[in-house]
Motif scaffolding. Structure first.
Motif, PDB file in Angstrom:
ATOM      1  N   TYR A 219      34.861  47.035   2.039  1.00  0.00           N
ATOM      2  CA  TYR A 219      33.545  47.522   2.663  1.00  0.00           C
ATOM      3  C   TYR A 219      32.259  48.464   2.794  1.00  0.00           C
ATOM      4  N   ILE A 220      33.000  49.935   2.356  1.00  0.00           N
ATOM      5  CA  ILE A 220      32.242  51.082   2.903  1.00  0.00           C
ATOM      6  C   ILE A 220      32.273  51.552   0.896  1.00  0.00           C
ATOM      7  N   TRP A 221      30.879  51.698   0.953  1.00  0.00           N
ATOM      8  CA  TRP A 221      30.491  52.391  -0.721  1.00  0.00           C
ATOM      9  C   TRP A 221      30.526  53.641  -0.944  1.00  0.00           C
ATOM     10  N   GLY A 222      30.221  53.846   0.912  1.00  0.00           N
ATOM     11  CA  GLY A 222      29.991  55.618   0.468  1.00  0.00           C
ATOM     12  C   GLY A 222      29.477  56.167   2.116  1.00  0.00           C
ATOM     13  N   VAL A 223      29.417  57.910   1.820  1.00  0.00           N
ATOM     14  CA  VAL A 223      29.384  58.474   3.705  1.00  0.00           C
ATOM     15  C   VAL A 223      27.596  59.214   3.775  1.00  0.00           C
TER      16      VAL A 223
ATOM     17  N   ARG B 225      27.079  62.498   5.435  1.00  0.00           N
ATOM     18  CA  ARG B 225      27.284  63.762   6.737  1.00  0.00           C
ATOM     19  C   ARG B 225      26.270  64.896   6.530  1.00  0.00           C
ATOM     20  N   LYS B 226      25.114  64.562   8.834  1.00  0.00           N
ATOM     21  CA  LYS B 226      25.002  65.830   8.342  1.00  0.00           C
ATOM     22  C   LYS B 226      24.817  65.769   9.737  1.00  0.00           C
ATOM     23  N   GLU B 227      25.364  67.171   9.720  1.00  0.00           N
ATOM     24  CA  GLU B 227      26.190  68.154  11.339  1.00  0.00           C
ATOM     25  C   GLU B 227      26.970  66.938  11.717  1.00  0.00           C
ATOM     26  N   SER B 228      27.158  66.524  13.234  1.00  0.00           N
ATOM     27  CA  SER B 228      27.968  65.957  13.437  1.00  0.00           C
ATOM     28  C   SER B 228      27.632  64.462  13.369  1.00  0.00           C
ATOM     29  N   THR B 229      27.285  64.379  12.551  1.00  0.00           N
ATOM     30  CA  THR B 229      26.527  63.021  12.112  1.00  0.00           C
ATOM     31  C   THR B 229      27.581  62.461  11.231  1.00  0.00           C
ATOM     32  N   LEU B 230      28.081  61.022  11.446  1.00  0.00           N
ATOM     33  CA  LEU B 230      28.528  60.617  10.071  1.00  0.00           C
ATOM     34  C   LEU B 230      28.361  58.900  10.049  1.00  0.00           C
ATOM     35  N   ILE B 231      27.852  58.892   8.738  1.00  0.00           N
ATOM     36  CA  ILE B 231      27.178  57.342   8.774  1.00  0.00           C
ATOM     37  C   ILE B 231      27.497  56.856   7.541  1.00  0.00           C
ATOM     38  N   LEU B 232      28.422  55.495   7.721  1.00  0.00           N
ATOM     39  CA  LEU B 232      29.107  54.843   6.460  1.00  0.00           C
ATOM     40  C   LEU B 232      28.038  54.047   6.044  1.00  0.00           C
ATOM     41  N   PHE B 233      28.423  53.663   4.844  1.00  0.00           N
ATOM     42  CA  PHE B 233      27.511  52.839   3.764  1.00  0.00           C
ATOM     43  C   PHE B 233      28.276  51.245   3.879  1.00  0.00           C
ATOM     44  N   LEU B 234      27.180  50.094   4.218  1.00  0.00           N
ATOM     45  CA  LEU B 234      28.722  49.218   4.256  1.00  0.00           C
ATOM     46  C   LEU B 234      28.053  47.889   2.814  1.00  0.00           C
ATOM     47  N   ASP B 235      28.605  47.715   2.485  1.00  0.00           N
ATOM     48  CA  ASP B 235      28.061  46.253   1.876  1.00  0.00           C
ATOM     49  C   ASP B 235      28.771  45.128   2.365  1.00  0.00           C
ATOM     50  N   ILE B 236      27.129  44.783   2.691  1.00  0.00           N
ATOM     51  CA  ILE B 236      27.663  43.146   3.759  1.00  0.00           C
ATOM     52  C   ILE B 236      27.673  42.295   2.653  1.00  0.00           C
TER      53      ILE B 236
END
Lengths: 157, 617
Positions: free
Chosen positions: A119-123, A125-136
């Motif tokens: 489901y995840i195609w990328g991430v 990162r910025k400082e302490s945040t982590l965002i996952l890129f979701l292919d719905i």
């Protein structure tokens, strides 16, 4: 904005932050009244009336095994257009719109989470945040075949 | 292929199928009035328009085929080829090919369709097509002198020259530098005329007519559009947009009804008056938007003309088809699912209904049989009648046949009228041999199923020796159905009223659950299986206690009647049907959804699917 930068909308499922292209989200609404669908999978919340259009509402958290946030105040439904299909996705909160160059998104890492990686195609990162890129769309079509299989085995049993 | 080109091609294909559809009638009329110059003119225009646009958007193969088609047509139009049956056959086959061509391109823009056989036939017409003309000789001799520039050798075939002539015409049209040049070229041609033999006159006329007009190619197009305009001006709108509009109007109606239910709390008179005006306007808009989905039966009916022609030809029978009420309108979705059943009924009428000419003469009938296809509206439904003046259906014979096949066990239990309905039984055919047309025993049951799927029904009236009428009754639209709103557990559902035979109030004590074949309810002495809707929907609810409002819905569509227990009947109302999304396609038992007066969607039940699912379990 440089040429290959894309806008994403980030949102929370439980404690985790996800993002998906902004253009694939038609609108964000409050959690509506829904009509349940008998015999559908558990994450299938039901169907709703979106200004005369009947739209299915899914709970991605149930499907991905994420514990919902206790605080329901920010809970919302994102209406997504997935290749001609309109679907509503329940999220714990909608956070922000990010404009990102494609190089700032790292490819799919081997994460330590229990999540299905397809489901995840990328991430990002910025400082302490982590965002996952979701292919719905991908996650749903995968889920659909699983649902079909489960349906057959449970009926046979 | 970039987007623009793609768009162009798609646009062309859509237009092409529209054009072909519009011209279909001309091909069919050709047979009865082969001499009508207007028909040929129209067909010619079709070929010409398609040829030009096909080449322009890059369908070279289609362009080539239409070119040869056009050349052949030109010859027929000019009288160089007599419009005999053989020639018309070739035209019809070309029309079919054209349609197939456009269809396959619509499915795959890179589709390759082989036209070589047909092209060579068009290019070198068979003797059968050419023969009836004794003028072949005299026509070809002046021909040679006409295209002075190309100077064809005398040994060249008649048709090759003719194509050269057609090409020439085309060149004149397409090059067309200016009217002066044209005049110059034209006077050259005129100058050449005295040298030509006297009977040259007729073949050269088309060139004259074309050349005279300063800008000939747009001219026919203008003529068409001016013909079409006037009282029946129309635009094409995609079905998707119409459906969206219907969705919004549906929502408007719901919002408006919410407002109306709160009107008692409002004191303001102007507000109340305005609301009642809005109410009227909304109803008008709703009626009109629903009407947008309605299309006339014309094209489907005209297709049947062709079916009769081909089928009767194959069977060596003479059959005439009379169409009635082609302008009757019906919902596009209904129309689309109506085609196949109609084709089947018409074929059946040709094959089983109408007798051979010899048999008909023996019976003192006109050797030419007649099939009358008529359509009309009656009490909010579309009625289609397929009436033949053939042999009729022998109910007694059908019963005997059913005995032999083991479909029926006891002859006497069944009346002859019921015997007639045996033709709807799966795997039943009375025709001794399987013909190319029908007789495989698949079909009539499918026809019935298809029609019932559209919430319609089919009836037979027949008289031995004088003919049969198949009467199909259909709802005008599947977008709105009459529905029963019911409750099972906490949820509301809709059941199409057309499927429900009757509804009966029920008490728990009336259910017999000691039968060993599940729960049984006895309705006026007739025992039938009882299913609980909550259970069919996969919910487990306590067995013994019944809601005081409980009722059963009785269904009699299959072989066995059955009833379904529900918790409450909430009412009967018009239901605007909405399709369910693909994400729900794997869930069986629901034919769609609808938004009820409270603004929430409800599922429309397909009880037979629910039962099948249960049986399969």
């Amino acid at each position: 904005m440089s040429q290959d930068s894309v806008r994403y909308i980030s949102f929370n499922l439980g404690e985790e932050q996800f993002a998906t292209p902004l253009l694939s989200v038609r609108e964000v609404i409050g959690v509506p009244d829904t009509t349940p669908i008998p015999q559908a999978a558990a994450h299938f919340i039901g169907i709703m009336n979106l200004r005369g259009q009947v739209v299915s509402i899914m709970d991605l958290r149930k499907k991905l095994g994420i514990k919902p946030l206790a605080n329901e105040a920010e809970r919302a439904v994102m209406i997504c257009d997935l290749g001609g299909l309109s679907l509503g996705i329940i999220v714990d909160s909608v956070n922000q719109v990010l404009t990102l160059d494609s190089d700032s998104i790292s490819p799919k890492p081997s994460l330590g989470t229990s999540m299905e990686h397809e489901y995840i195609w990328g991430v990002y990162r910025k400082e302490s945040t982590l965002i996952l890129f979701l292919d719905i769309a991908k996650s749903l079509s995968l889920e659909e075949s699983i649902m079909l299989k489960n349906g057959q085995t449970s009926r046979a049993a | 292929m970039d987007d623009f080109e793609l768009e162009l091609k798609k646009g062309f294909l859509e237009e092409a199928s529209q054009l072909i559809g519009d011209t279909e009638q001309c091909f069919l009329s050709l047979e009865s009035t082969p001499e009508d110059p207007k028909l040929l003119e129209k067909i010619f225009r079709l070929a010409h328009n398609l040829k030009g646009s096909a080449k322009a958007v890059g369908f070279a193969d289609l362009g080539l085929f239409t070119h040869h088609f056009e050349s052949f047509l030109l010859k027929v139009k000019n009288g160089q080829i007599p419009s005999s049956k053989a020639a018309i056959d070739l035209l019809l086959r070309s029309n079919d090919h054209l349609r197939k061509f456009v269809d396959s391109l619509s499915q795959d823009l890179n589709a390759v369709v082989d036209s070589t056989v047909l092209i060579s036939e068009l290019e070198h017409p068979s003797a059968e097509i050419l023969m009836p003309s004794l003028a072949a000789e005299s026509l070809s001799s002046p021909e040679t002198s006409v295209p002075a520039e190309s100077a064809p050798a005398p040994t060249e075939t008649f048709s090759a020259e003719e194509i050269a002539l057609a090409n020439k015409t085309e060149d004149v049209i397409s090059e067309l530098p200016s009217s002066e040049n044209l005049q110059a070229e034209f006077s050259e041609m005129l100058a050449a005329q005295p040298a030509i033999e006297p009977n040259l006159e007729s073949p050269i006329i088309p060139i004259k007519q074309v050349a005279k007009t300063p800008d000939p190619s747009p001219a026919p197009a203008q003529a068409t559009s001016s013909n079409n305009s006037g009282s029946n001006e129309s635009i094409r709108v995609s079905l998707q947009r119409v459906e969206k509009l219907i969705d919004y109007v549906g929502e408007l109606v719901i919002l408006e009804s919410v407002m109306k239910s709160n009107i008692t709390t409002v004191q303001n008179d102007t507000f109340r008056r305005t609301l009642s005006q809005i109410d009227k306007v909304t109803k008008e808009i709703q009626d009109m938007t629903m009407g947008l989905r309605m299309v006339p039966l014309k094209q489907t009916f005209q297709k049947m003309q062709r079916i009769v022609r081909d089928t009767s030809g194959l069977l060596n029978k003479k059959v005439r088809i009379v169409l009635d009420g082609e302008d009757t309108e019906v919902d596009k979705t209904v129309l689309e699912s109506l085609g196949d059943p109609l084709v089947h009924l018409i074929r059946n009428a040709c094959d089983h209904g109408i007798e051979t000419p010899e048999q008909r003469i023996q019976k003192g009938k006109n050797p030419e049989g007649e099939i009358r296809l008529s359509a009309f509206h009656r009490s909010g439904r579309l009625i289609i009648e397929i009436r033949d003046d053939g042999a009729g259906i022998d109910g007694a014979r059908l019963k005997t046949k059913a005995m032999e096949k083991g479909i029926l066990s006891n002859l006497n239990q069944m009346s002859d009228q019921d015997g007639i309905n045996l033709i709807f039984h799966p795997g039943f055919s009375t025709k001794a041999e399987v013909s190319e047309v029908s007789g495989r025993g698949v079909g009539m049951d499918v026809v019935k199923t298809n029609i019932e799927r559209l919430q319609g029904n089919i009836q037979i009236e027949t008289k031995i020796g004088s003919g049969t009428i198949f009467k199909v009754s259909l709802p005008l639209t599947v977008a709105i159905i009459e529905g029963l709103v019911i409750r099972a557990g906490t949820e509301k559902y809709v059941v199409p009223l057309a499927q429900v035979h009757e509804t009966v109030r029920i008490k728990a004590s009336e259910i017999d659950n000691k039968t060993g074949i599940g729960e049984v309810f006895s309705l006026r002495g007739e025992a039938m299986n009882l299913f609980r809707l909550t259970k069919l929907l996969g919910r487990n609810i306590k067995q013994d206690k019944l809601d005081p409002e409980s009722a059963i819905l009785v269904f009699r569509e299959g072989d066995q009647p059955y009833c379904i227990l529900i918790d409450e009947i909430l009412g009967q109302q018009q239901i605007v049907v909405k399709k369910l999304g693909n994400e729900l396609s794997h869930i069986k038992g629901f034919s769609g959804s609808s938004i009820l007066g409270d603004g929430r969607p409800a599922l429309i039940l397909e009880t037979s699917d629910l039962l099948n699912q249960r049986r399969a379990a």
